[in-house]
Scaffold this motif. Sequence first.
Motif, PDB file in Angstrom:
ATOM      1  N   ASN B  43       0.832  -1.204   0.000  1.00  0.00           N
ATOM      2  CA  ASN B  43       0.000   0.000   0.000  1.00  0.00           C
ATOM      3  C   ASN B  43       0.867   1.255   0.000  1.00  0.00           C
ATOM      4  OD1 ASN B  43      -1.967  -1.968   1.832  1.00  0.00           O
ATOM      5  ND2 ASN B  43      -3.002  -0.706   0.345  1.00  0.00           N
ATOM      6  N   THR B  44       0.395   2.251  -0.733  1.00  0.00           N
ATOM      7  CA  THR B  44       1.050   3.553  -0.644  1.00  0.00           C
ATOM      8  C   THR B  44      -0.025   4.558  -0.285  1.00  0.00           C
ATOM      9  OG1 THR B  44       0.668   3.847  -2.995  1.00  0.00           O
ATOM     10  CG2 THR B  44       2.852   3.137  -2.354  1.00  0.00           C
ATOM     11  N   SER B  45       0.330   5.585   0.471  1.00  0.00           N
ATOM     12  CA  SER B  45      -0.676   6.594   0.760  1.00  0.00           C
ATOM     13  C   SER B  45      -0.678   7.646  -0.343  1.00  0.00           C
ATOM     14  CB  SER B  45      -0.459   7.205   2.138  1.00  0.00           C
ATOM     15  OG  SER B  45       0.862   7.064   2.544  1.00  0.00           O
ATOM     16  N   LEU B  46      -1.639   8.535  -0.274  1.00  0.00           N
ATOM     17  CA  LEU B  46      -1.894   9.511  -1.335  1.00  0.00           C
ATOM     18  C   LEU B  46      -0.626  10.246  -1.771  1.00  0.00           C
ATOM     19  CD1 LEU B  46      -4.063  10.892  -3.058  1.00  0.00           C
ATOM     20  CD2 LEU B  46      -4.400  12.490  -1.202  1.00  0.00           C
ATOM     21  N   PHE B  47       0.230  10.537  -0.812  1.00  0.00           N
ATOM     22  CA  PHE B  47       1.404  11.345  -1.116  1.00  0.00           C
ATOM     23  C   PHE B  47       2.629  10.465  -1.369  1.00  0.00           C
ATOM     24  CE2 PHE B  47      -1.541  13.215   1.875  1.00  0.00           C
ATOM     25  CZ  PHE B  47      -1.946  14.349   1.192  1.00  0.00           C
ATOM     26  N   ASN B  48       2.381   9.160  -1.600  1.00  0.00           N
ATOM     27  CA  ASN B  48       3.468   8.204  -1.819  1.00  0.00           C
ATOM     28  C   ASN B  48       4.397   8.065  -0.628  1.00  0.00           C
ATOM     29  OD1 ASN B  48       3.113   6.944  -4.295  1.00  0.00           O
ATOM     30  ND2 ASN B  48       3.630   8.847  -5.352  1.00  0.00           N
ATOM     31  N   ASP B  49       3.900   8.430   0.502  1.00  0.00           N
ATOM     32  CA  ASP B  49       4.711   8.408   1.701  1.00  0.00           C
ATOM     33  C   ASP B  49       3.757   8.480   2.883  1.00  0.00           C
ATOM     34  OD1 ASP B  49       6.834   8.510   3.409  1.00  0.00           O
ATOM     35  OD2 ASP B  49       7.359  10.591   3.022  1.00  0.00           O
ATOM     36  N   PRO B  50       3.808   7.627   3.855  1.00  0.00           N
ATOM     37  CA  PRO B  50       4.630   6.418   4.021  1.00  0.00           C
ATOM     38  C   PRO B  50       4.196   5.267   3.088  1.00  0.00           C
ATOM     39  CG  PRO B  50       3.672   7.174   6.123  1.00  0.00           C
ATOM     40  CD  PRO B  50       2.989   7.891   5.020  1.00  0.00           C
ATOM     41  N   LEU B  51       4.997   4.209   3.123  1.00  0.00           N
ATOM     42  CA  LEU B  51       4.737   3.024   2.310  1.00  0.00           C
ATOM     43  C   LEU B  51       4.493   1.841   3.245  1.00  0.00           C
ATOM     44  CD1 LEU B  51       7.875   3.575   0.080  1.00  0.00           C
ATOM     45  CD2 LEU B  51       5.542   4.213  -0.535  1.00  0.00           C
ATOM     46  N   ARG B  63       8.273   5.384   6.522  1.00  0.00           N
ATOM     47  CA  ARG B  63       8.383   6.548   5.647  1.00  0.00           C
ATOM     48  C   ARG B  63       9.283   6.227   4.470  1.00  0.00           C
ATOM     49  NH1 ARG B  63       8.871  11.588   9.790  1.00  0.00           N
ATOM     50  NH2 ARG B  63       6.659  11.767  10.280  1.00  0.00           N
TER      51      ARG B  63
END
Lengths: 674, 73
Positions: B43-51, B63
Amino acid sequence: MSIDVAKQIPLITLVGPPNSGKTTLFNYLSGKNFKTVNYPGSTVEYYTCKIQEKFNIDANLLDSPGIISLNPNSPDEEVTVNSLYNHPEFGVPDLVIATADASQLSRHLLLTKQLLSAGFKVILVLTMRDLLEKKGLKVNTEKLSKLLRCDVVQVNGRTGAGINDLIISIEKNLEEIENHRKVQPYTISNQLSKENLLNLYSEIENLTRAVIEPIEIPDLEKINKQINILNPVLQESSLQPDLFTLKLDKILLHRKYGLLFFFLIMTTMFTSIFWLADPFMTMVDNFFSYLAQTSSELLGNTWYSHLIGDGLISGTGAVLVFLPQILILFLILGLLEDTGYLARGAMMIDKPLSKIGLNGKSFVPMLSGFACAIPAMLAARTISNKRERLLTIFIIPLMSCSARLPVYVLLVAFLTPSDRPWLGGLLLASIYIFSIVSSIIVASLINKFSKKLIRTEDTSSFILELPAYRIPKLKVVLKNSYLNALHYIKRAGPIILLLSLVIWFLTYMPNHSPQIDATGLNEEEIIQLEKSERLATSYAAELGKFIQPLMTPIGMDWRIGVSLIAAFAAREVFVSSLALIFRVTDDENIQSSLLTAMQTATNQETGEPLFTASTVIGLVVFFVFALQCISTIAVSKKETGGWRIPVLQLIIFTSTAYLLTLVTVNGLKLLGIN
Amino acid sequence: MKTAAELKHGEKARISDINSDNPSYKRLIEIGFTPGQEIELVNTSLFNDPLAFSIRGTLIAIRRNEADCIILS
């Protein structure tokens, strides 16, 4: 000083990584249902008890917060690790019970291995064997016990099966100890170099490979023996996370919609805290008003009657009125936590919060701040990074807590034209949005100056296990909410009560029996008039007059000043003290008569109307920023370990509030809004 | 040298080393990111961070800068 070891009750400490079933085990052994948590590090407080009588073991049991390794990585972990070696109150543990999730054996054995090499006497308890069995695997405990050279037992946290094996093992281990001198374990955190850690891990991997076996179903036994290759295959399958969790995460942790779900869930939760708690808060409030009234009727119109009624009983009421909100907040947070969702929320919100120097883990404390800053500051302990934790605590008072609501309601009612009541809701919502936006701005500003203000540099990090989703255990969550509420009463209660008494003293003395013209008034009106007169001539009024030079520039007079001072006991006191000082005597409908009084009041200095759109909006701005809550200051002092941060908070927030009020009131006047 | 931060969604790889320049490297090892382990970016969050990575049968969110010190083979 010699200690008679034989007579001392042995100490058993429970140690384990987060989500290893440690607290469930504690519940079994203690007979009390404490907390089982999903959010790493959430058992911050120590729980201690005697082992349940039915097990017939005379020993103290200590539960500690979850740790991953003996090398601490957060303030919580440091406390845990230090007190594991030597607890300030209980001393060195005679026996350590280490828990490990059988389905996470390779990760969870790290701590057990460290405990053993530090010289602790350890019993390893394997939990969640059902998860491993689902994958067709089991742990050979005898083999593991031989390889680790310590007792290994399996306990099922849900059914309690295997608890008797543990009891037998505890008895055996304690007997062994009796014949030996207590050994002081040695600190190993300084030996944990990268190489050591990697070696330890490869040792553990060899161990787990040796002890994890397929479940021997008679028919398959032969086949298994024939194909020895099966073992590595099974090993791979045991490394798959829970499938249901993976599927649900595809939705709840969706790259685009995940955050949307998150905000929906949080908004629902946040609003439900308000409407669920509201009737209970009214009940508590009414109950204490009734009690105060009854006591004053019984004791008559005397100073001690006022002390008991207005000071003691109302002060107790001020403590307990927040109880419903705190209970419901912890109940909902606990349920969300137990499902495993909160950790995911922290992950999704981490990036935006890190931009203003916070952490994904700051979110829950900040959200709790909308109910009450006190539990919110306690919740900030889960943040491992000290700087981020202090910054979170720093900005929590800016979250619009529920005590501000009655004040906003009154001020909004004043601003709302009676023919357009819907405007009130809109205004209230915009106050909340305003407070959120301002707290973001303030947080980023404070972050800029954090070196000077918070004085802690610490590398920021976010490493969080996302536990498998599961149905929350309501009973456990309920018990935990109860414990948290109890904690609030014990921690904040005495301070709030004491300060309520101080405020009572300031608003009551020195003119305790004022002379008033009582002609043509009934008894109740006399009492009300006396109250008003007393307040108008009290120390608080003198204090208010003393700060008159500060009130004049913001278009207000000493009477509002007094109410602002009284509001330090609790913000909502502002409303009742305004009512007193403006001699609102109608008890039935205090708000509407107060509104009428406000509309006709004139500034005693200038003779102009006192409450205008500009001064009322100015008051709203003041309440958004000002740190007017002595309980918050007290908790902030306890949680940050000194007076530095609470004093800074008080000075910064209250002066910001004053300056912004000054700008707002005069700006609006210039624009012709009056 | 590829790191875990460069993995694509759903991509699997094996860890070869943990870069000890990152202050969090010890904690990463302690939590189970050790050489030889297979990880998958789940999974990645909307901002590509954290993973969020799947490792040793569990999910762990870290992160991007922390993922960057996990060197893959």
